[in-house]
Every structure is written in structure tokens, then in C-alpha cells.
Design a protein around this motif. Structure first.
Motif, PDB file in Angstrom:
ATOM      1  N   GLN A 460      27.803  23.980 -29.387  1.00  0.00           N
ATOM      2  CA  GLN A 460      27.806  24.982 -28.332  1.00  0.00           C
ATOM      3  C   GLN A 460      26.641  24.800 -27.364  1.00  0.00           C
ATOM      4  N   ARG A 461      25.507  24.351 -27.861  1.00  0.00           N
ATOM      5  CA  ARG A 461      24.311  24.240 -27.018  1.00  0.00           C
ATOM      6  C   ARG A 461      24.170  22.871 -26.351  1.00  0.00           C
ATOM      7  N   LEU A 462      24.974  21.911 -26.724  1.00  0.00           N
ATOM      8  CA  LEU A 462      24.850  20.563 -26.188  1.00  0.00           C
ATOM      9  C   LEU A 462      25.424  20.489 -24.777  1.00  0.00           C
ATOM     10  N   GLN A 463      24.677  19.863 -23.879  1.00  0.00           N
ATOM     11  CA  GLN A 463      25.134  19.611 -22.515  1.00  0.00           C
ATOM     12  C   GLN A 463      24.915  18.128 -22.219  1.00  0.00           C
ATOM     13  N   LEU A 464      25.994  17.362 -22.297  1.00  0.00           N
ATOM     14  CA  LEU A 464      25.929  15.918 -22.153  1.00  0.00           C
ATOM     15  C   LEU A 464      26.256  15.528 -20.709  1.00  0.00           C
ATOM     16  N   GLY A 465      25.331  14.783 -20.080  1.00  0.00           N
ATOM     17  CA  GLY A 465      25.515  14.380 -18.683  1.00  0.00           C
ATOM     18  C   GLY A 465      24.936  15.389 -17.704  1.00  0.00           C
ATOM     19  N   SER A 466      23.815  15.989 -18.020  1.00  0.00           N
ATOM     20  CA  SER A 466      23.189  16.994 -17.151  1.00  0.00           C
ATOM     21  C   SER A 466      22.578  16.348 -15.907  1.00  0.00           C
ATOM     22  N   LYS A 467      22.396  17.153 -14.875  1.00  0.00           N
ATOM     23  CA  LYS A 467      21.719  16.694 -13.657  1.00  0.00           C
ATOM     24  C   LYS A 467      20.220  16.912 -13.815  1.00  0.00           C
ATOM     25  N   LEU A 468      19.439  15.889 -13.559  1.00  0.00           N
ATOM     26  CA  LEU A 468      17.994  15.990 -13.726  1.00  0.00           C
ATOM     27  C   LEU A 468      17.386  16.996 -12.754  1.00  0.00           C
ATOM     28  N   SER A 469      17.953  17.071 -11.573  1.00  0.00           N
ATOM     29  CA  SER A 469      17.414  17.991 -10.567  1.00  0.00           C
ATOM     30  C   SER A 469      17.597  19.450 -10.956  1.00  0.00           C
ATOM     31  N   ASP A 470      18.557  19.750 -11.839  1.00  0.00           N
ATOM     32  CA  ASP A 470      18.736  21.124 -12.310  1.00  0.00           C
ATOM     33  C   ASP A 470      17.768  21.480 -13.427  1.00  0.00           C
ATOM     34  N   LEU A 471      17.125  20.480 -14.024  1.00  0.00           N
ATOM     35  CA  LEU A 471      16.263  20.721 -15.176  1.00  0.00           C
ATOM     36  C   LEU A 471      14.784  20.658 -14.820  1.00  0.00           C
ATOM     37  N   ILE A 472      14.395  19.780 -13.898  1.00  0.00           N
ATOM     38  CA  ILE A 472      12.986  19.523 -13.581  1.00  0.00           C
ATOM     39  C   ILE A 472      12.746  19.816 -12.098  1.00  0.00           C
ATOM     40  N   ASN A 473      11.643  20.490 -11.831  1.00  0.00           N
ATOM     41  CA  ASN A 473      11.319  20.820 -10.444  1.00  0.00           C
ATOM     42  C   ASN A 473       9.879  20.485 -10.065  1.00  0.00           C
ATOM     43  N   ASN A 474       9.232  19.630 -10.874  1.00  0.00           N
ATOM     44  CA  ASN A 474       7.873  19.207 -10.495  1.00  0.00           C
ATOM     45  C   ASN A 474       7.678  17.746 -10.897  1.00  0.00           C
ATOM     46  N   LYS A 475       6.758  17.115 -10.185  1.00  0.00           N
ATOM     47  CA  LYS A 475       6.529  15.683 -10.327  1.00  0.00           C
ATOM     48  C   LYS A 475       5.958  15.323 -11.693  1.00  0.00           C
ATOM     49  N   GLU A 476       5.110  16.158 -12.231  1.00  0.00           N
ATOM     50  CA  GLU A 476       4.462  15.855 -13.515  1.00  0.00           C
ATOM     51  C   GLU A 476       5.476  15.752 -14.641  1.00  0.00           C
ATOM     52  N   ASP A 477       6.440  16.664 -14.688  1.00  0.00           N
ATOM     53  CA  ASP A 477       7.459  16.623 -15.733  1.00  0.00           C
ATOM     54  C   ASP A 477       8.362  15.389 -15.597  1.00  0.00           C
ATOM     55  N   VAL A 478       8.643  15.015 -14.343  1.00  0.00           N
ATOM     56  CA  VAL A 478       9.484  13.843 -14.125  1.00  0.00           C
ATOM     57  C   VAL A 478       8.803  12.591 -14.660  1.00  0.00           C
ATOM     58  N   HIS A 479       7.524  12.392 -14.313  1.00  0.00           N
ATOM     59  CA  HIS A 479       6.800  11.227 -14.800  1.00  0.00           C
ATOM     60  C   HIS A 479       6.687  11.238 -16.329  1.00  0.00           C
ATOM     61  N   ALA A 480       6.471  12.392 -16.907  1.00  0.00           N
ATOM     62  CA  ALA A 480       6.336  12.480 -18.367  1.00  0.00           C
ATOM     63  C   ALA A 480       7.640  12.075 -19.065  1.00  0.00           C
ATOM     64  N   LEU A 481       8.748  12.557 -18.553  1.00  0.00           N
ATOM     65  CA  LEU A 481      10.034  12.210 -19.167  1.00  0.00           C
ATOM     66  C   LEU A 481      10.370  10.737 -18.969  1.00  0.00           C
ATOM     67  N   PHE A 482      10.105  10.215 -17.743  1.00  0.00           N
ATOM     68  CA  PHE A 482      10.429   8.820 -17.489  1.00  0.00           C
ATOM     69  C   PHE A 482       9.587   7.873 -18.335  1.00  0.00           C
ATOM     70  N   ASN A 483       8.335   8.211 -18.513  1.00  0.00           N
ATOM     71  CA  ASN A 483       7.471   7.355 -19.331  1.00  0.00           C
ATOM     72  C   ASN A 483       7.860   7.423 -20.812  1.00  0.00           C
TER      73      ASN A 483
END
Length: 594
Positions: A460-483
Motif C-alpha cells: 500500500q505504501r510503495l510508489q514505484l516510478g516517482s517523480k524526483l521533483s515531487d519529493l525534493i525541493n532543495n539542492k542539498e537533498d538532491v546532491h545527498a541522494l545522487f551521491n
């Protein structure tokens, strides 16, 4: 087998000795000794039959020469030596023409000797075959061709193994005829090599499908009869008008196939539930057709709706059937399993049509009696469908089955058996009240209730194929996830209580399965260790929730895959329907467009 055996023994083994022939001489010859065993049967430690050709009659020369002490005269036949002269001598008592009644006496004596020789020969032949048969239990040889086992018996005359004919014409009986009919039925209806060429659940599924096929055809005949009465075929209606209504009904119904085809990916994820839904839809269509005599003025509307339902049901049935057959093909014999399934379906249809015609003749034009019969047949049809789908053991991993396997592994350290997981999977995950199951008091519970609850909640809680722009709204979180996920084909984070999996452009089915294992471990940390999300950038740091869980997944994912394969699971990827969103990370740039 026979031709191969013959050429083999001809090339490598000498032929058996010929029957004994003795020359007519006047000197006595010693009895010949039996020849040595041929190489084939001596290597198998089999005993040849008695050498009856040496024991039937003494050599011919013993009749032609008198033993020692016999008379040399031809007239005295009762000398003290008791010997015999040449019986073919003209002076012998065998052929004395002057003796009254001698001719008939000689003929009777000669006939007795000849019949005795034939009887002895026959007895020795039977004895030889009896001795050969007595060795079958100790030295049985079988020829295996697929699922057919043919017993071979030694032929001592040809020095080869031949198929056991069952004893000739004397052994033909109703029992042997029944076995032959059974063998023919298995060859026509079941895949070659059955049961080894298919999985263990194939037979149960096929039996239940056969019964439901009969019930389905009975319903179809009743519905067709009702449709014909509705268009007035039995009341003198114009054939052209009836044909036009029929064509319009089917033509409008075909549109449902086109509209439903875009949901094909859903059928792969939950084929059992969709197949049962298709059966319900088909029976509902039959029910509407049964009502057309009650509302003949609305024939086109009701017939079109029923046709749409039947067309949609046919599409779903065809799409899900391939999923089931692929799971049955234990030896990758997909085409043969499908062919035999079609043959089984034709037999069920043939029987069902016959029963339906017989029932329709009894019902006639009575709408109430037709509806009552249809309701009874529909109940049988749906019950058999339900039992057939419960017998299927799908070995691929969809989100629910994979979550149940992973959750049980995290709790107990063992991979869950295929049969137990399939027994717990709901047919309609989106409609919980339709998934009621009777309690099996006689069977021990293998899967823990915690694993079942975890699988249901994760799905029920799984969301496969989410949009990154809907989840992250700052540069620091993006770099942390990508690294953190630089070497992975996915990015996992938690957002508003949901497990959001962002798929990269190069993501594969294997990456999605790995992401789901990561989700299960995050859930385990949350429920058993009390470690909850604190923020994306914080969780990605060393010792953080995402970093710690990813390190565990990298170490354990291959292990859990190996354990799953050992109990029968196909772990080459996740069967799911993710959203079409994908990202292409550019690590050199300072910003990422999603």
C-alpha cells in the motif's frame, strides 16, 4: 529401439547357434555340448532358455543305426538285444506288405512318434519363455520416451531386447485395452514427459479448468438460446433483422477489447485476480443475455453490453493464460504446454456443448427455468475457477509476493516456500473484503503474521516510478541522494509516509527488485528498531537511515536471491507496473533537471 538394438548386436555379437542337424551315418556320435552363452546375456547375468533343440529327439542317426547287441537280420524283430534295424529297409516290419494290418500299425506308430516330438518341442519352447519371464523381476530393462515407459524383454533367438508384447493374442483383455486408451489420452491431453515436464500444480489446475470449461459451455448454450428467442427466431421473425441485430451487438462489443488492451501490464502483476474478474464478467454477460427474452425491445442495448463484457473477458483470459502456462513449463516446454491446454479446452467445450444442448431441449422457452438452471451452472463454474486459481503456484515475484518473501527472510532468516506464499496472496488486493479465506486448522502456519502484515502494508505504501521533483525541493537533498545512490539503478527515499522509488533511465527489473528489498529493510528498521526518517540529507550521511540500510542491502541482496532460487522462486526481476517517470543524473552539473 528395436532397429537400434538389432544393428548393435549384429555388429558386435555373433549370431546364436543354428538348430542341430545330424548327418545320417552308421557310427554313433556323442551328444553335443550346449554352446557358450552369447556375450550380451553373459554380461547381464541372464540365463538362456534350455537348449530344447538338443533334447527334443535324439539325433537321426540313432534311429538309423542299431545299438550294440542288436540283430543284424531284417526278419527277426524281437531279438535279445532289442535293437532296431533300419526302419526304411524294404524287409523291415515297418514296411512289410504281407503282414495283415501292418500298414495301419506302422502309420499309427510313426504318427505317435511325430506328435510326441512336436509336443516335446512345444513344451520346451514354453519352458524357455517361462524361464525368460522368471528373470524379468531381477533384470528388468525399460525404454523411456518422455513419460512413456516400455518394458523390454530379452529375445534369446535374436540376441536382443524387444518390447514386451504382453504375451500375444491370449493376453488381450479389457484391462489391456483400457491401458492403451489411457496411454493415448495422456499423449493427446498432457505434455510429453508428464509429470516431470511440468510443475506439481499443473494437474490440479487442469482438472478444475476442465470442469469449469464444461460449465461455461453449458451457460453459453443457454444464453444463445435465450438470445434467439429474444430476436424472435422461434416466432417467425425476419432472418435479416435478426442477423442485423446480431452483427451490431457483436460489433459494439468488440470495442471493449480495444479499450481494455492498454491495461495489459496490470494482468502480469496480478493474473489470478484479473482472471477471476474476467470469469465474473463473462458470467454477468451470460446473465444479461438470459434476460433478453424478458426485454425483447431492448435486445440491442442488452446484447451490446453483454457482448462488451464477453469481449473484455476473452481479452483478459487470453492475456493471463500465458502467465499461467509459462509457470507450468518446468522444462521450458512453453509451446507444448499451451498446445495441450488448448486440447483440454476443446474436450471440455465438446462435452459442455453436448450437455448444454440436452439441457436446453428440456428447458425450451421457459425463462424462469432457464434462469434457475443458469444460476446453478454459474455457481459450479465460479467454484471450479476459484479452485483452479488457488492451485496455481506462481514463481515470479510481484510487489506482494516479493515483500512477503523479503519480510519473512528479515524476520526468520529463511526464504518462504512458493506454495505458502501463493496460498496467502489475496486475489483482489484492492478489495480486502473479497479476500476472505476459511481457516485451515489442520495445516500448520508457516508464514508469520508479522510478515503478512508487513507485505500488505508495504504494497500500500510503495510508489514505484516517482517523480524526483515531487519529493525534493532543495539542492542539498538532491546532491545527498545522487551521491548515495551513484552506483545503483534507483533512488529510494521516504516522503509523507510513502516509500518513493525514483527510477533512473537505465533501471532494470533487477534494480526494481533490489529497491523493494531495500524498502522491506527500511520497514523492518521502523517497526523493530524504531529508526524513523529524520530528513533526506541527514539519512544519507554515514550512520544515517538510508546509508545504513543501503549498506545492508548491498551485502544481503545476493544472498536472499540465492536462498529464494533454492526454494523455487524466479529472482531475475520484479513484475510490477511502475509509473513512466525516469531520471538521467548528471553528476558534473550543479543542477539537475527532472
Amino acid at each position: 529401439m528395436g532397429c537400434a538394438s538389432k544393428s548393435l548386436f549384429t555388429l558386435h555379437f555373433p549370431p546364436p547357434p543354428r538348430p542341430y542337424l545330424a548327418a545320417a551315418t552308421n557310427s554313433a556320435a556323442p551328444w553335443p555340448s550346449p554352446p557358450n552363452l552369447t556375450p550380451l546375456f553373459s554380461s547381464l547375468h541372464l540365463k538362456p532358455p534350455p537348449q530344447f533343440r538338443y533334447l527334443v529327439l535324439p539325433p537321426l542317426k540313432h534311429f538309423l543305426t542299431a545299438p550294440a547287441g542288436g540283430s543284424d537280420a531284417g526278419n527277426n524283430n524281437n531279438n535279445s538285444g532289442g535293437g532296431w534295424n533300419n526302419p526304411f529297409d524294404s524287409s523291415s516290419w515297418w514296411w512289410h506288405d504281407d503282414d495283415s494290418g501292418g500298414s495301419s500299425h506302422n502309420l499309427a506308430l510313426f504318427s505317435s512318434i511325430f506328435l510326441t516330438a512336436v509336443a516335446c518341442c512345444f513344451c520346451h519352447l514354453r519352458l524357455a519363455y517361462a524361464l525368460a519371464s522368471s528373470l524379468e523381476d531381477a533384470e528388468s530393462v525399460w525404454e523411456v520416451k518422455g513419460g512413456k515407459w516400455t518394458k523390454l524383454v530379452p529375445d534369446f533367438v535374436r540376441d536382443a531386447f524387444v518390447a514386451d508384447g504382453g504375451g500375444g493374442l491370449g493376453s488381450i483383455s479389457f484391462e489391456s485395452l483400457g491401458l492403451q486408451c489411457k496411454s493415448l489420452f495422456v499423449q493427446l491431453m498432457l505434455p510429453e514427459g508428464f509429470p516431470d515436464s511440468v510443475t506439481s500444480d499443473y494437474l490440479d489446475y487442469s482438472l478444475w479448468r476442465a470442469v469449469q470449461g464444461v460449465a461455461s459451455q453449458v451457460s453459453g448454450v443457454l444464453a444463445t438460446q435465450a438470445l434467439l428467442y429474444a430476436v424472435g427466431l422461434g416466432k417467425g421473425a425476419i432472418p435479416t433483422a435478426a442477423a442485423l441485430n446480431w452483427v451490431l451487438k457483436d460489433g459494439i462489443g468488440y470495442l471493449s477489447k480495444i479499450m481494455l488492451s492498454k491495461y495489459g501490464r496490470h494482468f502480469d502483476v496480478n493474473p489470478k485476480g484479473w482472471r477471476l474478474f474476467a470469469d465474473l464478467l463473462e458470467n454477468a454477460a451470460f446473465g444479461m443475455e438470459m434476460l433478453t427474452p424478458v426485454f425483447p425491445n431492448h435486445f440491442l442495448l442488452i446484447g451490446a453490453a453483454a457482448g462488451a463484457g464477453r469481449s473484455a473477458a476473452a481479452l483478459i483470459q487470453a492475456a493471463t493464460r500465458s502467465c499461467f502456462y509459462a509457470g507450468f513449463a518446468a522444462q521450458r516446454n512453453f509451446a507444448e504446454v499451451i498446445a495441450k491446454g488448448e486440447a483440454q479446452g476443446m474436450v471440455s467445450k465438446f462435452i459442455g456443448i453436448g450437455l448444454g444442448i440436452a439441457l436446453a431441449n428440456q428447458i425450451g422457452s421457459s425463462t424462469s427455468l432457464g434462469l434457475a438452471s443458469f444460476s446453478l451452472v454459474t455457481c459450479i463454474h465460479m467454484f471450479c475457477n476459484l479452485k483452479s486459481y488457488q492451485a496455481i503456484q506462481l514463481r515470479t515475484l510481484n510487489p506482494y509476493r516479493a515483500s512477503l518473501v523479503f519480510s519473512e527472510y528479515l524476520l526468520s532468516g529463511q526464504a518462504s516456500p512458493v506454495k505458502d506464499v501463493n496460498a496467502e496472496e489475496p486475489l483482489f488486493p484492492a478489495v480486502p473484503f473479497l479476500n476472505w479465506k476459511p481457516a485451515n486448522k489442520g495445516q500448520p502456519t508457516v508464514l508469520s503474521s508479522e510478515a503478512k502484515d508487513a507485505a500488505a502494508e508495504i504494497e500500500q505504501r510503495l510508489q514505484l516510478g516517482s517523480k524526483l521533483s515531487d519529493l525534493i525541493n532543495n539542492k542539498e537533498d538532491v546532491h545527498a541522494l545522487f551521491n548515495l545512490y551513484k552506483e545503483e539503478g534507483y533512488i529510494l527515499t521516504e516522503h509523507r509516509g510513502r516509500y518513493c522509488v525514483v527510477l533512473k533511465e537505465t533501471s532494470s527489473l533487477q534494480d526494481m527488485l533490489k529497491a523493494l528489498f531495500h524498502v522491506n529493510y527500511l520497514y523492518w528498521l521502523e517497526k523493530n528498531a524504531g529508526i524513523e526518517a529524520k530528513g533526506t540529507s541527514i539519512d544519507c550521511r554515514p550512520g544515517g537511515r538510508l546509508e545504513m540500510s543501503l549498506d545492508y542491502v548491498r551485502r544481503e541482496f545476493d544472498i536472499v536471491k540465492t536462498d529464494g532460487e533454492s526454494v523455487g522462486w524466479v529472482t531475475d526481476g520484479l513484475i510490477a507496473r511502475p509509473a513512466p517517470n525516469r531520471i538521467r543524473p548528471v553528476y558534473e552539473a550543479s543542477s539537475v533537471a527532472c
